[in-house]
Design a protein around this motif. Structure first.
Motif, PDB file in Angstrom:
ATOM      1  N   UNK A 147       0.830  -1.205   0.000  1.00  0.00           N
ATOM      2  CA  UNK A 147       0.000   0.000   0.000  1.00  0.00           C
ATOM      3  C   UNK A 147       0.864   1.254   0.000  1.00  0.00           C
ATOM      4  N   UNK A 148       1.923   1.236   0.798  1.00  0.00           N
ATOM      5  CA  UNK A 148       2.836   2.375   0.817  1.00  0.00           C
ATOM      6  C   UNK A 148       3.547   2.511  -0.529  1.00  0.00           C
ATOM      7  N   UNK A 149       3.910   1.382  -1.123  1.00  0.00           N
ATOM      8  CA  UNK A 149       4.568   1.400  -2.426  1.00  0.00           C
ATOM      9  C   UNK A 149       3.655   1.968  -3.507  1.00  0.00           C
ATOM     10  N   UNK A 150       2.352   1.754  -3.340  1.00  0.00           N
ATOM     11  CA  UNK A 150       1.378   2.269  -4.314  1.00  0.00           C
ATOM     12  C   UNK A 150       1.088   3.748  -4.093  1.00  0.00           C
ATOM     13  N   UNK A 151       1.696   4.331  -3.052  1.00  0.00           N
ATOM     14  CA  UNK A 151       1.532   5.761  -2.817  1.00  0.00           C
ATOM     15  C   UNK A 151       0.418   6.144  -1.865  1.00  0.00           C
ATOM     16  N   UNK A 152      -0.173   5.154  -1.190  1.00  0.00           N
ATOM     17  CA  UNK A 152      -1.217   5.498  -0.214  1.00  0.00           C
ATOM     18  C   UNK A 152      -0.604   6.295   0.926  1.00  0.00           C
ATOM     19  N   UNK A 153      -1.322   7.284   1.441  1.00  0.00           N
ATOM     20  CA  UNK A 153      -0.793   8.075   2.560  1.00  0.00           C
ATOM     21  C   UNK A 153      -0.588   7.222   3.807  1.00  0.00           C
ATOM     22  N   UNK A 154       0.462   7.518   4.555  1.00  0.00           N
ATOM     23  CA  UNK A 154       0.768   6.782   5.780  1.00  0.00           C
ATOM     24  C   UNK A 154      -0.429   6.827   6.734  1.00  0.00           C
ATOM     25  N   UNK A 155      -1.124   7.953   6.816  1.00  0.00           N
ATOM     26  CA  UNK A 155      -2.254   8.059   7.743  1.00  0.00           C
ATOM     27  C   UNK A 155      -3.344   7.048   7.397  1.00  0.00           C
ATOM     28  N   UNK A 156      -3.640   6.872   6.126  1.00  0.00           N
ATOM     29  CA  UNK A 156      -4.668   5.915   5.694  1.00  0.00           C
ATOM     30  C   UNK A 156      -4.253   4.496   6.038  1.00  0.00           C
ATOM     31  N   UNK A 158      -2.007   3.525   8.256  1.00  0.00           N
ATOM     32  CA  UNK A 158      -1.915   3.373   9.713  1.00  0.00           C
ATOM     33  C   UNK A 158      -3.282   3.129  10.331  1.00  0.00           C
ATOM     34  N   UNK A 159      -4.264   3.922   9.962  1.00  0.00           N
ATOM     35  CA  UNK A 159      -5.605   3.771  10.541  1.00  0.00           C
ATOM     36  C   UNK A 159      -6.240   2.446  10.134  1.00  0.00           C
ATOM     37  N   UNK A 160      -6.065   2.044   8.868  1.00  0.00           N
ATOM     38  CA  UNK A 160      -6.611   0.761   8.406  1.00  0.00           C
ATOM     39  C   UNK A 160      -5.971  -0.423   9.119  1.00  0.00           C
ATOM     40  N   UNK A 161      -4.725  -0.253   9.555  1.00  0.00           N
ATOM     41  CA  UNK A 161      -4.020  -1.352  10.224  1.00  0.00           C
ATOM     42  C   UNK A 161      -4.191  -1.333  11.732  1.00  0.00           C
ATOM     43  N   UNK A 162      -5.125  -0.516  12.226  1.00  0.00           N
ATOM     44  CA  UNK A 162      -5.463  -0.561  13.639  1.00  0.00           C
ATOM     45  C   UNK A 162      -4.718   0.403  14.534  1.00  0.00           C
ATOM     46  N   UNK A 163      -3.942   1.302  13.960  1.00  0.00           N
ATOM     47  CA  UNK A 163      -3.217   2.275  14.776  1.00  0.00           C
ATOM     48  C   UNK A 163      -4.070   3.527  14.940  1.00  0.00           C
ATOM     49  N   UNK A 164      -4.018   4.113  16.127  1.00  0.00           N
ATOM     50  CA  UNK A 164      -4.824   5.297  16.403  1.00  0.00           C
ATOM     51  C   UNK A 164      -4.261   6.540  15.749  1.00  0.00           C
ATOM     52  N   UNK A 165      -2.935   6.558  15.544  1.00  0.00           N
ATOM     53  CA  UNK A 165      -2.291   7.714  14.927  1.00  0.00           C
ATOM     54  C   UNK A 165      -1.215   7.243  13.956  1.00  0.00           C
ATOM     55  N   UNK A 166      -0.910   8.059  12.954  1.00  0.00           N
ATOM     56  CA  UNK A 166       0.185   7.704  12.049  1.00  0.00           C
ATOM     57  C   UNK A 166       1.526   7.638  12.782  1.00  0.00           C
ATOM     58  N   UNK A 167       1.693   8.460  13.814  1.00  0.00           N
ATOM     59  CA  UNK A 167       2.972   8.442  14.536  1.00  0.00           C
ATOM     60  C   UNK A 167       3.169   7.122  15.287  1.00  0.00           C
ATOM     61  N   UNK A 168       2.095   6.518  15.782  1.00  0.00           N
ATOM     62  CA  UNK A 168       2.212   5.215  16.448  1.00  0.00           C
ATOM     63  C   UNK A 168       2.644   4.146  15.442  1.00  0.00           C
ATOM     64  N   UNK A 169       2.048   4.188  14.255  1.00  0.00           N
ATOM     65  CA  UNK A 169       2.427   3.250  13.187  1.00  0.00           C
ATOM     66  C   UNK A 169       3.879   3.474  12.778  1.00  0.00           C
ATOM     67  N   UNK A 170       4.264   4.739  12.581  1.00  0.00           N
ATOM     68  CA  UNK A 170       5.619   5.077  12.157  1.00  0.00           C
ATOM     69  C   UNK A 170       6.647   4.626  13.187  1.00  0.00           C
ATOM     70  N   UNK A 171       6.336   4.809  14.464  1.00  0.00           N
ATOM     71  CA  UNK A 171       7.257   4.386  15.527  1.00  0.00           C
ATOM     72  C   UNK A 171       7.450   2.870  15.499  1.00  0.00           C
TER      73      UNK A 171
END
Length: 196
Positions: A147-156, A158-171
């Motif tokens: 999904x990231x390779x296809x250019x989807x935004x990190x926020x999208x 992250x939220x789809x994968x169950x993270x409350x914030x993009x920063x939690x996913x990024x960490x």
């Protein structure tokens, strides 16, 4: 060796079959994902076209030698999810593969799996050498990469994968891979997208 591949988006796949006698002795003995640098990508695309004459066949052999030299055989265990042998773990694996954003705790997965949470915890350590939480994070990274390779935004993602914030996913992503999601494909040499 039996193995499978599931594509979550429109994909073009090329397969190289490599004879066992030319694989380096330090190569892993199990199927796994390898990172494709730009040169290797182009070599694979060229090798996927069958030669039409003797000269092309000879040239393809030289290209195959270069392709083998370009493959990174280094282990990349944090980006590999092997199918579990235990049927109870398989139920959890299959459900989370379908919906990696499912945030159920191990206690709640126990009902789905047909085992106690303590049994599941032991099974995760036995089969994967890690905890359920770490295993699920690895699975989520694998789900995020295309999904990231296809250019989807990190926020999208992250939220789809169950993270409350993009920063939690990024960490989490950085802790496991050592780099930020935005840097992953650049560092792995595929120029923003996975290989063929």
């Amino acid at each position: 060796m039996d193995h499978g591949l599931r594509c979550r988006m429109a994909s073009s796949v090329r397969t190289l079959l490599i004879r066992a006698d030319v694989v380096p002795t330090d190569a892993p003995g199990l199927p796994r994902v390898v990172h494709i640098n730009p040169l290797l990508r182009e070599l694979i695309l060229r090798l996927a076209m069958p030669p039409t004459n003797k000269a092309e066949a000879s040239h393809a052999g030289r290209l195959a030698d270069i392709a083998l030299a370009e493959i990174s055989w280094e282990p990349d265990d944090h980006l590999q999810i092997v199918l579990p042998k235990d049927a109870r773990l398989r139920r959890v694996h299959d459900a989370l593969t379908r919906d990696p954003g499912d945030n159920r705790t191990l206690d709640r997965w126990a009902t789905t799996a047909g085992a106690s949470s303590r049994t599941l915890a032991r099974l995760f350590h036995k089969e994967y050498g890690t905890s359920f939480v770490n295993w699920r994070q690895q699975l989520r990274i694998i789900a995020a990469l295309p999904r990231l390779a296809a250019g989807e935004p990190v926020i999208t993602v992250a939220l789809d994968l169950g993270y409350e914030t993009p920063s939690a996913f990024t960490a989490m992503f950085r802790r496991i891979t050592g780099i930020l999601p935005s840097q992953y494909f650049i560092q792995h040499g595929s120029g923003g997208a996975p290989g063929p």
